[in-house]
Write a protein that holds these residues in place. Sequence first.
Motif, mmCIF file in Angstrom:
data_model
loop_
_atom_site.group_PDB
_atom_site.id
_atom_site.type_symbol
_atom_site.label_atom_id
_atom_site.label_comp_id
_atom_site.label_asym_id
_atom_site.label_seq_id
_atom_site.Cartn_x
_atom_site.Cartn_y
_atom_site.Cartn_z
ATOM 1 N N ASN A 155 0.709 -0.687 0.042
ATOM 2 C CA ASN A 155 -0.370 0.131 -0.017
ATOM 3 C C ASN A 155 0.448 1.387 0.601
ATOM 4 O O ASN A 155 0.608 2.478 0.082
ATOM 5 N N ASN A 156 2.226 0.823 0.229
ATOM 6 C CA ASN A 156 2.570 2.338 0.230
ATOM 7 C C ASN A 156 3.526 2.665 -1.184
ATOM 8 O O ASN A 156 4.321 1.934 -1.982
ATOM 9 N N TRP A 157 2.726 3.706 -2.280
ATOM 10 C CA TRP A 157 2.860 4.012 -3.039
ATOM 11 C C TRP A 157 3.982 5.121 -3.243
ATOM 12 O O TRP A 157 4.957 5.150 -4.827
ATOM 13 N N THR A 158 5.044 4.676 -2.472
ATOM 14 C CA THR A 158 5.678 5.824 -2.461
ATOM 15 C C THR A 158 7.332 5.033 -3.191
ATOM 16 O O THR A 158 8.457 5.713 -3.054
ATOM 17 N N TYR A 159 7.039 3.687 -2.125
ATOM 18 C CA TYR A 159 8.251 3.021 -2.149
ATOM 19 C C TYR A 159 8.335 2.598 -3.857
ATOM 20 O O TYR A 159 9.069 2.698 -4.764
ATOM 21 N N LYS A 160 7.288 2.559 -4.465
ATOM 22 C CA LYS A 160 6.433 1.681 -5.303
ATOM 23 C C LYS A 160 7.453 2.757 -7.081
ATOM 24 O O LYS A 160 8.218 2.353 -7.331
#
Length: 221
Positions: free
Chosen positions: A168-173
């Motif tokens: 759910n962590n879009w910044t990592y992706k």
Amino acid sequence: MTVGLDIGGADAVRPWIEAANAEHPSLYDERHVLDELFGVVNVPNAVWIDEEGMIVRPAEPASIEHSALQDMEIPEGLPERLHEMLTEVKEIRDDSAAYRAAIVDWVEKGADSVYALGADEVIARSQPRGREEAEAAACFELGRHLHTTGDIEGAQHWWREAHRLDPNNWTYKRQAWTLVTTPAGEPSDLMQGPTDVYDGNWLDDVKRVGGGGNYYPAWEP
């Protein structure tokens, strides 16, 4: 203040800071510490902190302007993937007017603003920080370190682990995808995949969560 999340450091975020021409401090966060400490999982996110250093709203979607992309007519004849991507962008939730009004209300009224939450509510709304989220933060930091030393494949391995542990962590992706798909010296690639390096990419992952309408959670005043 505004903070740019980008392992590219000052050079990566400077063009955006200069374009904004802001009068407030503008920082950059190479290590994505805001993710780890405050629960930021996408951009734009914001945390409200009062003059006493107390969090009065935890990390949450923080758009303050309506995106023109959501009003555009999608041209005919575009490549299928680009057409799908723009279709999902048009579905992204827009709470910008209400959120901007809430900020103005808080600036004017401070602790008396109905949007300034009490401590119990701040804790209740904060993102969970369980073992998997903690391990994902460690994996992302390992990848960042390896990337700065030139071990790109090693970095990608640990970023894939971060994506698996905290999907759910879009910044990592988005950080990892962009580094693969953006040519050297070019502005950030907004398509962000697909590639043979990562299982996910922006469009397919948005579809996986139910489409653009679920890309940001609903803002709860």
